[in-house]
Design an enzyme around this catalytic site. Structure first.
Site, mmCIF file in Angstrom:
data_model
loop_
_atom_site.group_PDB
_atom_site.id
_atom_site.type_symbol
_atom_site.label_atom_id
_atom_site.label_comp_id
_atom_site.label_asym_id
_atom_site.label_seq_id
_atom_site.Cartn_x
_atom_site.Cartn_y
_atom_site.Cartn_z
ATOM 1 N N LYS A 65 0.897 -1.060 -0.114
ATOM 2 C CA LYS A 65 -0.087 -0.038 -0.101
ATOM 3 C C LYS A 65 0.986 1.280 0.047
ATOM 4 C CE LYS A 65 -2.850 2.844 2.961
ATOM 5 N NZ LYS A 65 -3.508 3.156 4.258
ATOM 6 N N GLY A 119 -7.911 8.905 9.637
ATOM 7 C CA GLY A 119 -8.234 9.011 11.189
ATOM 8 C C GLY A 119 -9.406 10.230 11.417
ATOM 9 N N ALA A 162 -9.546 5.236 4.121
ATOM 10 C CA ALA A 162 -9.328 6.473 5.028
ATOM 11 C C ALA A 162 -10.752 7.249 5.123
ATOM 12 C CB ALA A 162 -8.141 7.270 4.445
ATOM 13 N N GLY A 163 -10.773 7.776 6.365
ATOM 14 C CA GLY A 163 -12.086 8.856 6.634
ATOM 15 C C GLY A 163 -13.101 7.907 6.963
ATOM 16 N N ASN A 216 -8.959 1.592 9.769
ATOM 17 C CA ASN A 216 -8.057 1.531 10.889
ATOM 18 C C ASN A 216 -8.578 1.922 12.421
ATOM 19 O OD1 ASN A 216 -6.200 0.739 12.825
ATOM 20 N ND2 ASN A 216 -4.591 1.287 11.498
ATOM 21 N N THR A 217 -8.666 3.336 12.294
ATOM 22 C CA THR A 217 -8.946 4.129 13.459
ATOM 23 C C THR A 217 -10.423 3.907 14.043
ATOM 24 O OG1 THR A 217 -7.336 5.875 12.676
ATOM 25 C CG2 THR A 217 -8.496 6.525 14.582
#
EC number: 2.8.1.10
Lengths: 257, 325
Positions: free
Chosen positions: A96, A157, A184-185, A206-207
Site C-alpha cells: 500500500k 483518522g 481512510a476517513g 483502522n482508526t
C-alpha cells in the site's frame, strides 16, 4: 469476491493494525471482522529490532494476508525504501503506497504517488495506491501500472465519512473494471455501508475500529455494514423521488379523498 | 528462606522489598553498569491508573490503585507527589479530550481559570482540561536508588556476579526485556524519552497532552528538570532516539509551553519495555524459579502488586488470579 492483482480475497473489509491498545485486542478485532487482509505499517526501528520484530510475528500468526504500507513516508525515496524493506519482512509483492504531502490533513502527495507507483511497479511490486478521488490522478496511477485504486473519502483518522459523494460516484463510473477500495476517513459503519452502496469493492479501516471503546465489537459491526452495503448495491436500490408513493394501491378504494 | 533475585530494576527491587518483609534472606544480582539498562530507569514514574485505563485493561486500574501508598511507605518522606495529573489538548484536538474522558473515570473537567489555579505556568494556554486528583508521581531514578539503599541497609545483599549455585532455595527472574526471545510471547515496545532543563517553567504534576498521533507527557522533576516522553514503537531496538521521535517530542513540549523552546536538552534515552500480547504482566512459578515479566509501561504502577504476587508464590500460596496479574 474481489480480485486484487489476481488474488481473490474472502472479505470486503481490510483492517489496519495500528493503534490498538494491545496485540491481543488487535487479534480479537481481526477475528471478529472476518477480514482476509490486514495492513501493517513498517517503521525502520521495528524492522531493525533484535528479534526481527516480535510484533510482525504476532501479525503473521493472525493467519491473514498482509498488505504492508508505507504510512508516514513524506517522500518518494522514503516510500520506495520502506516498500523494499516491507517486501523482505513480509515476503509479499503487495504494497500500500502512501506518500504524504500535507502534515495536518495527511493528504496524499499525488505527484509523488504516481512517481512512486511507477518505480515500484517497475520493480515488480503490486501497488495499492492511497490516493484522492481525482480522476486524472487515478488515470495516471493506472498508466503507472496500478491495478487497484484506493481513494480516500475523508482525511486519515478523521472519522468524517464520505465528504464528496459525487467524486466517489464519478470514480466508480469512470473505472468500472478497476477494483476500488475506499481507504481512510471512515468513522462509522453507516459510512462504510454508504460507499459500498456506490458499488465500491472494499473498504479499508483502522482508526474507526482501533479507537472504538470495544474494538472487536466495532470490527464485527463494520463487517456487517460492509456486507449490507455490498448486497444493497447488487440488489438495485430505489432512486429517491420528490413525492410519496403509496405502498398500497389507492385505486379501488371506496372513496377518493 | 533464601532467595536470589536476578535484576535490580523496578521489578527486582520491589520483589526484594516484599520478600524481605516476609522474612526471606535476599540476594540481588544487579547489572555491573548500574540501573542504566533497566526500562525503569527511563520511566516517567507516573502512578496514574485512571489515565492508563484509557488504553489498558481494567486490571491495570484495580491493581495499580495501591501503588502510590506502597511507594510512599517504601521510600523516604516526600518522594511521592500526590498532586494528580492534568490532561490537556490543543483546541483543535478537543475531540481527543472528550474521547479520553469517555474511556476513563476519576477525573473532573477544568476550565481555563481552574487550570490556571492549578498550574499557573499554563495560564491562558488551554481552555479545558481533565484533572485526575488521586494520581501521583515520583522520580524513578531517585526511587530506584533510594529503595536499593534501604534494602541494602536492611540486609539485602547486592552482587554484580552470579554467586555459586549453593544456598538459594528460590530464584526470582526480574530481568525484563533481557528475556525477549527466551520467554514465549514476550516482545519489546521501544520508548524514547528526553530530559529538558529550564527554570522558566514550573509544574507541580504530570501534564499529558493528547494528540491523535503523538500523545506525550511531561513530568516535572526536582531542580528544573522535566522528563518528556515517551514514544511507543513495536520494536526491541534499544538504539539511540531517532530524529523523527526527537522532533515530535520537542514539538509537543513546545506546544505545552513555548518556554520549553529555550530549555536545555540535557539527555535523551531509549528503553525497551517488555510486554506480553495483552500488555499485562505475569508472575509464574516453575518449581524453584519465579518469573515476573511483561510490566510494559506500568513498571512503577504495577510492580508493587506483582511483588506481592511474587512473595505469595514464594511462600507456596496460590495467586487467586492465576498467572495473569
Amino acid at each position: 469476491m474481489p480480485l486484487f492483482y489476481g488474488t481473490e480475497i474472502r472479505s470486503r473489509l481490510l483492517l489496519g493494525t495500528a493503534r490498538y491498545s494491545s496485540p491481543a485486542v488487535l487479534a480479537e478485532a481481526v477475528r471478529r471482522s472476518r477480514t482476509d487482509v490486514v495492513t501493517v505499517s513498517l517503521r525502520r526501528e521495528t524492522a531493525g529490532g533484535r528479534q526481527g520484530g516480535a510484533f510482525f510475528e504476532l501479525i503473521r500468526e493472525l493467519g491473514v494476508r498482509v498488505l504492508p504500507n508505507t504510512a508516514g513516508c513524506h517522500s518518494v525515496a522514503e516510500a520506495v525504501l520502506t516498500a523494499k524493506m516491507a517486501r523482505d519482512v513480509f515476503e509479499t509483492d503487495w504494497i500500500k503506497l502512501e506518500v504524504i504531502g500535507h502534515q495536518d490533513t495527511l493528504q496524499p502527495d499525488v505527484f509523488g504517488l504516481v512517481e512512486g507507483a511507477r518505480i515500484l511497479t517497475g520493480e515488480g511490486f503490486e501497488v495499492f495506491p492511497y490516493t484522492t478521488d481525482d480522476l486524472v490522478v487515478a488515470e495516471r496511477l493506472l498508466e503507472a501500472g496500478c491495478k487497484v485504486l484506493m481513494p480516500w473519502c475523508a482525511p486519515i483518522g478523521s472519522a468524517m465519512g464520505p465528504q464528496n459523494m459525487q467524486g466517489l460516484r464519478a470514480m466508480r463510473a469512470e473505472f468500472p473494471d478497476v477494483p476500488l477500495i475506499v481507504d481512510a476517513g471512515i468513522g462509522r459503519p453507516s459510512h462504510a455501508t454508504t460507499v459500498m452502496e456506490l458499488g465500491y469493492d472494499a473498504v479499508l479501516l483502522n482508526t474507526a475500529v482501533a479507537g472504538a471503546a470495544d474494538p472487536a465489537a466495532m470490527a464485527e459491526a463494520f463487517a456487517m455494514a460492509i456486507d449490507a452495503g455490498y448486497a444493497a448495491h447488487g440488489a438495485g436500490m430505489l432512486e429517491p423521488r420528490d413525492m410519496a408513493v403509496p405502498s398500497t394501491p389507492v385505486i379501488g378504494k371506496a372513496v377518493f379523498s | 528462606m533464601r532467595v536470589l533475585i536476578r535484576g535490580a530494576g523496578v521489578a527486582g527491587l520491589t520483589a526484594a522489598h516484599e520478600l524481605l518483609a516476609r522474612g526471606a534472606e535476599v540476594t540481588v544480582i544487579e547489572n555491573a553498569e548500574g540501573f542504566g539498562r533497566a526500562a525503569s530507569w527511563y520511566a516517567g514514574g507516573m502512578l496514574a491508573p485512571w489515565c492508563e485505563r484509557e488504553s489498558a485493561e481494567e486490571a491495570v486500574l484495580t491493581r495499580g490503585i495501591g501503588a502510590a501508598d506502597w511507594w510512599e511507605a517504601a521510600l523516604p518522606a516526600g518522594s511521592v507527589h500526590r498532586n494528580g495529573t492534568l490532561v490537556v489538548a490543543q483546541p483543535r484536538d478537543g475531540a481527543e479530550l472528550r474521547r479520553f474522558a469517555a474511556r476513563t473515570s476519576g477525573f473532573r473537567w477544568l476550565n481555563a481559570e481552574e487550570i490556571e489555579a492549578l498550574e499557573p505556568a499554563l495560564a491562558g494556554r488551554f481552555r479545558q482540561a481533565l484533572f485526575f486528583p488521586d494520581e501521583a508521581h515520583l522520580d524513578p531514578r531517585r526511587a530506584l536508588s533510594a529503595l536499593r539503599q534501604r534494602l541494602a541497609a536492611r540486609g539485602v545483599t547486592f552482587v554484580a556476579e552470579e554467586p555459586d549455585g549453593r544456598g538459594a532455595v528460590l530464584t526470582v527472574d526480574c530481568t525484563g526485556a533481557a528475556r525477549i526471545g527466551g520467554i514465549d510471547g514476550l516482545r519489546g515496545v521501544r520508548g524514547e524519552m528526553l530530559y529538558l532543563e529550564t527554570d522558566e517553567v514550573s509544574l507541580s504534576r504530570p501534564v499529558r497532552m493528547l494528540h491523535p498521533r503523538i500523545p506525550l507527557y511531561i513530568v516535572p522533576r526536582n531542580g528544573g528538570l522535566f522528563m518528556c516522553g515517551a514514544t511507543m514503537i513495536e520494536s526491541d531496538d534499544a538504539g539511540p532516539i531517532t530524529t523523527r521521535s526527537l522532533m515530535e517530542l520537542l514539538n509537543a513540549a513546545y506546544a505545552i509551553h513555548p518556554a520549553f523552546a529555550e530549555a536545555r536538552l540535557v539527555e535523551t534515552g531509549t528503553g525497551v519495555r517488555p510486554a506480553f500480547a495483552d500488555n499485562l504482566p505475569r508472575a509464574v512459578r516453575r518449581e524453584s524459579t519465579i518469573t515476573v515479566n511483561g510490566l510494559y509501561r506500568h513498571g512503577f504502577l504495577l510492580s508493587p502488586a506483582m511483588a506481592g504476587d511474587v512473595a505469595a508464590l514464594a511462600l507456596g500460596e496460590e495467586i487467586p488470579r492465576g498467572d495473569v496479574l
